[in-house]
Design an enzyme around this catalytic site. Structure first.
Site, short mmCIF file in Angstrom:
data_model
loop_
_atom_site.label_atom_id
_atom_site.label_comp_id
_atom_site.label_asym_id
_atom_site.label_seq_id
_atom_site.Cartn_x
_atom_site.Cartn_y
_atom_site.Cartn_z
N SER A 119 0.84 -1.19 0.00
CA SER A 119 0.00 0.00 0.00
C SER A 119 0.88 1.24 0.00
O SER A 119 2.03 1.21 0.45
CB SER A 119 -0.88 0.02 1.26
OG SER A 119 -1.49 1.27 1.46
N TYR A 165 0.09 0.09 10.55
CA TYR A 165 -0.26 -0.33 9.19
C TYR A 165 0.88 -0.04 8.23
O TYR A 165 1.28 -0.90 7.42
CB TYR A 165 -1.52 0.40 8.75
CG TYR A 165 -1.97 0.07 7.34
CD1 TYR A 165 -2.45 -1.19 7.02
CD2 TYR A 165 -1.92 1.02 6.32
CE1 TYR A 165 -2.88 -1.51 5.74
CE2 TYR A 165 -2.33 0.72 5.04
CZ TYR A 165 -2.82 -0.54 4.74
OH TYR A 165 -3.22 -0.85 3.46
#
Length: 321
Positions: free
Chosen positions: A161, A187
């Site tokens: 990501s 994350y």
């Protein structure tokens, strides 16, 4: 140090999974897609099955997996769509999956993941996002190394990501035991780990004919965002502004369809345009350029650092030992 030319393809941010796999025949090839019961995992599996591959949906919720498999069989006419249980946070589940696998594996798409989860740890004390997004996939892929090596020209696809821009892997505090927990830094760390894994797997396994690449699928509205309440969205915007720099206008939020979101995964999994390409990070169906200050695209140097990649591999082996 010699520069390399970034890989470009005829496809774009608007291309779909069916666009990038058009004309490709995967008959006789076997693929595993993790997290294939929802979101872009479904469309990744559907595209591979539509091209003739035997596809195993590796999922935590097997009931949802069986519903998805039935739908994929119906839309593709491919009866070779199977379901297998896999809980990436449970090392015993990962070992059971790898032990049960027989024969070659041509394509492994490490797609499953969680994003901005509340603070939580596994029974081993591992921070949940790092455990799910990285450690579980590390254990799965290394456990399937023999099957990948036996396939001849196998591909490993690591779904990362642009969130990797938020944080490197913080080796001194992987599990947020010394610093306050931040769901976006956790994350980001896990998504950086996804890229570093591809870098090191590509290096270690080159002689086995295995390539490994990572990608940013783009912004897609799926259940990956199930934790995105107002507070988390506000924190995300704070991190994004810090990344871009004070005074830089925040970009407008734009989203891809699920079919478009799966395109780069499918490209890396199946396209002959990527034969022999390894250890790289892609977005919008092209190799991403280096990240530039003031933007939220490109790949950060910390995600391609070969020393960090080797260290992460060693640390991951030690944690799973």
């Amino acid at each position: 140090m010699a520069t390399r030319t970034g890989i470009t393809t005829p496809f774009t941010s608007r291309s779909t999974a069916s666009d990038v796999i058009a004309g490709i025949d995967l008959t006789g090839r076997r693929a595993v897609v993790t997290g294939a019961a929802s979101g872009i995992g479904v469309e990744t599996a559907r595209a591979l099955a539509g091209a003739g591959a035997e596809v195993t949906l590796a999922v935590r919720d097997t009931e949802a997996g069986h519903r998805t498999a039935e739908a994929i069989r119906a839309t593709t006419g491919n009866e070779g769509v199977r379901v297998a249980a896999l809980d990436l946070t449970d090392p015993a589940s990962v070992r059971a999956f790898t032990a049960a696998w027989q024969g070659p594996l041509h394509t492994l798409v490490n797609n499953a993941g969680i994003m901005a989860a509340p603070e939580s740890r596994t029974p081993q004390g591992w921070e949940l996002q790092f455990a799910t997004n990285h450690l579980g996939h590390f254990a799965l892929t290394t456990g399937l190394h023999g099957a990948l090596a036996g396939a001849g020209g196998a591909r490993v696809v690591s779904v990362s990501s642009s969130g990797h821009l938020f944080s490197p892997v913080v080796f001194d505090d992987l599990h947020f035991t010394e610093r306050p927990y931040d769901p976006w830094l956790a994350y980001g760390q896990s998504k950086t780990a996804n890229v570093l894994f591809a870098v090191e797997a590509g290096r270690r396994w080159a002689d086995d004919g295995i390539t490994a690449n990572a990608l940013m699928p783009g912004g897609i509205q799926t259940n990956l965002g199930r934790y995105m309440d107002e507070a988390r969205m506000g924190l995300f915007m704070t991190h994004l502004q810090a990344l871009l720099g004070e005074g830089t206008p925040l970009p407008e939020m734009s989203f891809k369809s699920v079919e478009q979101g799966a395109a780069t995964s499918v490209l890396l999994a199946a396209s002959p345009l990527l034969d022999g390409i390894s250890g790289r990070y892609f977005e919008d169906c092209d190799e991403a350029p280096p990240h530039q200050p003031g933007t939220n695209t490109g790949v950060a140097p910390h995600a391609l650092d070969p020393e960090a990649a080797e260290r992460l591999w060693q640390v991951s082996e030690q944690l799973l030992d």
